[in-house]
Motif scaffolding. Structure first.
Motif, PDB file in Angstrom:
ATOM      1  N   MET A  27     -12.137  12.661  16.701  1.00 62.39           N
ATOM      2  CA  MET A  27     -11.142  13.160  17.656  1.00 62.39           C
ATOM      3  C   MET A  27      -9.716  12.703  17.298  1.00 62.39           C
ATOM      4  SD  MET A  27     -12.359  15.018  20.162  1.00 62.39           S
ATOM      5  CE  MET A  27     -11.182  14.791  21.452  1.00 62.39           C
ATOM      6  N   LYS A  28      -9.535  11.411  17.087  1.00 63.77           N
ATOM      7  CA  LYS A  28      -8.197  10.851  16.872  1.00 63.77           C
ATOM      8  C   LYS A  28      -7.849  10.667  15.407  1.00 63.77           C
ATOM      9  CE  LYS A  28      -8.053   8.477  21.262  1.00 63.77           C
ATOM     10  NZ  LYS A  28      -6.815   8.697  21.954  1.00 63.77           N
ATOM     11  N   GLY A  29      -8.852  10.669  14.551  1.00 64.87           N
ATOM     12  CA  GLY A  29      -8.591  10.580  13.123  1.00 64.87           C
ATOM     13  C   GLY A  29      -8.869   9.210  12.540  1.00 64.87           C
ATOM     14  N   ILE A  30      -9.214   9.243  11.280  1.00 59.33           N
ATOM     15  CA  ILE A  30      -9.535   8.019  10.550  1.00 59.33           C
ATOM     16  C   ILE A  30      -8.272   7.187  10.329  1.00 59.33           C
ATOM     17  CG2 ILE A  30     -10.412   7.127   8.355  1.00 59.33           C
ATOM     18  CD1 ILE A  30     -12.206   9.660   8.290  1.00 59.33           C
ATOM     19  N   ALA A  31      -7.179   7.843   9.994  1.00 57.65           N
ATOM     20  CA  ALA A  31      -5.929   7.124   9.698  1.00 57.65           C
ATOM     21  C   ALA A  31      -5.456   6.329  10.916  1.00 57.65           C
ATOM     22  CB  ALA A  31      -4.859   8.100   9.252  1.00 57.65           C
ATOM     23  N   PHE A  32      -5.552   6.920  12.102  1.00 54.83           N
ATOM     24  CA  PHE A  32      -5.133   6.231  13.324  1.00 54.83           C
ATOM     25  C   PHE A  32      -5.949   4.961  13.531  1.00 54.83           C
ATOM     26  CE2 PHE A  32      -5.838   5.571  17.903  1.00 54.83           C
ATOM     27  CZ  PHE A  32      -4.544   5.288  18.297  1.00 54.83           C
ATOM     28  N   HIS A  33      -7.267   5.067  13.392  1.00 54.26           N
ATOM     29  CA  HIS A  33      -8.123   3.903  13.600  1.00 54.26           C
ATOM     30  C   HIS A  33      -7.944   2.870  12.485  1.00 54.26           C
ATOM     31  CE1 HIS A  33     -10.021   6.506  16.572  1.00 54.26           C
ATOM     32  NE2 HIS A  33     -10.433   5.375  17.130  1.00 54.26           N
ATOM     33  N   LYS A  34      -7.647   3.313  11.285  1.00 52.31           N
ATOM     34  CA  LYS A  34      -7.382   2.376  10.182  1.00 52.31           C
ATOM     35  C   LYS A  34      -6.131   1.555  10.483  1.00 52.31           C
ATOM     36  CE  LYS A  34      -7.632   0.485   6.124  1.00 52.31           C
ATOM     37  NZ  LYS A  34      -8.327  -0.783   6.080  1.00 52.31           N
ATOM     38  N   ILE A  35      -5.129   2.187  11.058  1.00 54.71           N
ATOM     39  CA  ILE A  35      -3.906   1.470  11.436  1.00 54.71           C
ATOM     40  C   ILE A  35      -4.226   0.409  12.486  1.00 54.71           C
ATOM     41  CG2 ILE A  35      -1.699   1.737  12.644  1.00 54.71           C
ATOM     42  CD1 ILE A  35      -1.464   4.489  11.226  1.00 54.71           C
ATOM     43  N   VAL A  36      -5.072   0.748  13.463  1.00 56.54           N
ATOM     44  CA  VAL A  36      -5.452  -0.213  14.500  1.00 56.54           C
ATOM     45  C   VAL A  36      -6.223  -1.382  13.893  1.00 56.54           C
ATOM     46  CG1 VAL A  36      -6.817  -0.536  16.601  1.00 56.54           C
ATOM     47  CG2 VAL A  36      -5.436   1.523  16.327  1.00 56.54           C
ATOM     48  N   VAL A  37      -7.162  -1.104  13.000  1.00 52.12           N
ATOM     49  CA  VAL A  37      -7.930  -2.166  12.344  1.00 52.12           C
ATOM     50  C   VAL A  37      -7.003  -3.064  11.531  1.00 52.12           C
ATOM     51  CG1 VAL A  37      -9.668  -2.625  10.569  1.00 52.12           C
ATOM     52  CG2 VAL A  37     -10.113  -0.912  12.325  1.00 52.12           C
ATOM     53  N   ASP A  38      -6.085  -2.469  10.781  1.00 50.89           N
ATOM     54  CA  ASP A  38      -5.127  -3.266   9.999  1.00 50.89           C
ATOM     55  C   ASP A  38      -4.251  -4.125  10.904  1.00 50.89           C
ATOM     56  OD1 ASP A  38      -6.126  -2.230   7.661  1.00 50.89           O
ATOM     57  OD2 ASP A  38      -4.527  -0.737   7.422  1.00 50.89           O
ATOM     58  N   PHE A  39      -3.812  -3.558  12.028  1.00 51.13           N
ATOM     59  CA  PHE A  39      -2.999  -4.299  12.979  1.00 51.13           C
ATOM     60  C   PHE A  39      -3.756  -5.509  13.514  1.00 51.13           C
ATOM     61  CE2 PHE A  39      -2.062  -5.130  17.465  1.00 51.13           C
ATOM     62  CZ  PHE A  39      -0.745  -5.516  17.379  1.00 51.13           C
ATOM     63  N   LEU A  40      -5.013  -5.299  13.885  1.00 50.01           N
ATOM     64  CA  LEU A  40      -5.807  -6.405  14.411  1.00 50.01           C
ATOM     65  C   LEU A  40      -6.013  -7.492  13.365  1.00 50.01           C
ATOM     66  CD1 LEU A  40      -8.443  -4.413  16.480  1.00 50.01           C
ATOM     67  CD2 LEU A  40      -6.629  -5.875  17.372  1.00 50.01           C
ATOM     68  N   ASP A  54     -12.768  -4.604  20.377  1.00 53.66           N
ATOM     69  CA  ASP A  54     -11.370  -4.956  20.103  1.00 53.66           C
ATOM     70  C   ASP A  54     -10.563  -3.710  19.729  1.00 53.66           C
ATOM     71  OD1 ASP A  54     -11.891  -7.632  20.579  1.00 53.66           O
ATOM     72  OD2 ASP A  54     -12.202  -8.094  18.458  1.00 53.66           O
ATOM     73  N   VAL A  55     -11.155  -2.858  18.902  1.00 49.28           N
ATOM     74  CA  VAL A  55     -10.467  -1.634  18.477  1.00 49.28           C
ATOM     75  C   VAL A  55     -10.234  -0.721  19.674  1.00 49.28           C
ATOM     76  CG1 VAL A  55     -10.621   0.420  17.024  1.00 49.28           C
ATOM     77  CG2 VAL A  55     -11.414  -1.768  16.143  1.00 49.28           C
ATOM     78  N   SER A  56     -11.271  -0.493  20.475  1.00 46.39           N
ATOM     79  CA  SER A  56     -11.129   0.424  21.604  1.00 46.39           C
ATOM     80  C   SER A  56     -10.172  -0.127  22.665  1.00 46.39           C
ATOM     81  CB  SER A  56     -12.492   0.751  22.220  1.00 46.39           C
ATOM     82  OG  SER A  56     -13.099  -0.398  22.752  1.00 46.39           O
ATOM     83  N   ASN A  57     -10.180  -1.446  22.877  1.00 48.81           N
ATOM     84  CA  ASN A  57      -9.234  -2.040  23.832  1.00 48.81           C
ATOM     85  C   ASN A  57      -7.795  -1.871  23.369  1.00 48.81           C
ATOM     86  OD1 ASN A  57     -11.265  -2.869  25.546  1.00 48.81           O
ATOM     87  ND2 ASN A  57     -11.356  -4.935  24.706  1.00 48.81           N
ATOM     88  N   GLU A  58      -7.560  -2.023  22.081  1.00 45.23           N
ATOM     89  CA  GLU A  58      -6.202  -1.850  21.547  1.00 45.23           C
ATOM     90  C   GLU A  58      -5.734  -0.409  21.692  1.00 45.23           C
ATOM     91  OE1 GLU A  58      -2.776  -3.347  20.428  1.00 45.23           O
ATOM     92  OE2 GLU A  58      -4.554  -4.582  20.555  1.00 45.23           O
ATOM     93  N   VAL A  59      -6.629   0.539  21.458  1.00 44.70           N
ATOM     94  CA  VAL A  59      -6.279   1.956  21.609  1.00 44.70           C
ATOM     95  C   VAL A  59      -5.955   2.260  23.066  1.00 44.70           C
ATOM     96  CG1 VAL A  59      -7.188   4.308  21.460  1.00 44.70           C
ATOM     97  CG2 VAL A  59      -7.564   2.713  19.585  1.00 44.70           C
ATOM     98  N   ARG A  60      -6.750   1.734  23.995  1.00 43.85           N
ATOM     99  CA  ARG A  60      -6.483   1.951  25.428  1.00 43.85           C
ATOM    100  C   ARG A  60      -5.158   1.321  25.840  1.00 43.85           C
ATOM    101  NH1 ARG A  60     -11.519  -0.217  26.794  1.00 43.85           N
ATOM    102  NH2 ARG A  60     -13.003   1.273  26.018  1.00 43.85           N
TER     103      ARG A  60
END
Length: 78
Positions: A27-40, A54-60
């Motif tokens: 839905m949101k894309g691999i690149a978006f989630h990769k940015i969140v993982v890198d940020f964490l 952790d990933v889903s909480n950061e997105v929310r």
């Protein structure tokens, strides 16, 4: 990066979490989630594999912040 490579960097507590992650990656894309993982990893000293919670909480948290900012921007425009 492929979806499987990104999923390998995330730890899931259940199969349900993995299914949700696969859905949101599409839905949101691999690149978006990769940015969140890198940020964490960089800013919050998390290590790979990152917990899906952790990933889903950061997105929310990001979505909530954007909603508040859009509300103030709309008020400012009026």
């Amino acid at each position: 990066m492929t979806k499987e490579e990104l999923l390998a960097q995330i730890h899931f507590n259940s199969d349900d979490e993995r299914e949700k992650a696969e859905f949101y990656l599409e839905m949101k894309g691999i690149a978006f989630h990769k940015i969140v993982v890198d940020f964490l990893c960089q800013n919050q000293n998390k290590t790979i594999p990152i917990e899906w919670t952790d990933v889903s909480n950061e997105v929310r948290s990001d979505k909530t912040l954007r909603e508040v900012l859009y509300k103030y921007l709309a008020t400012l425009e009026e």
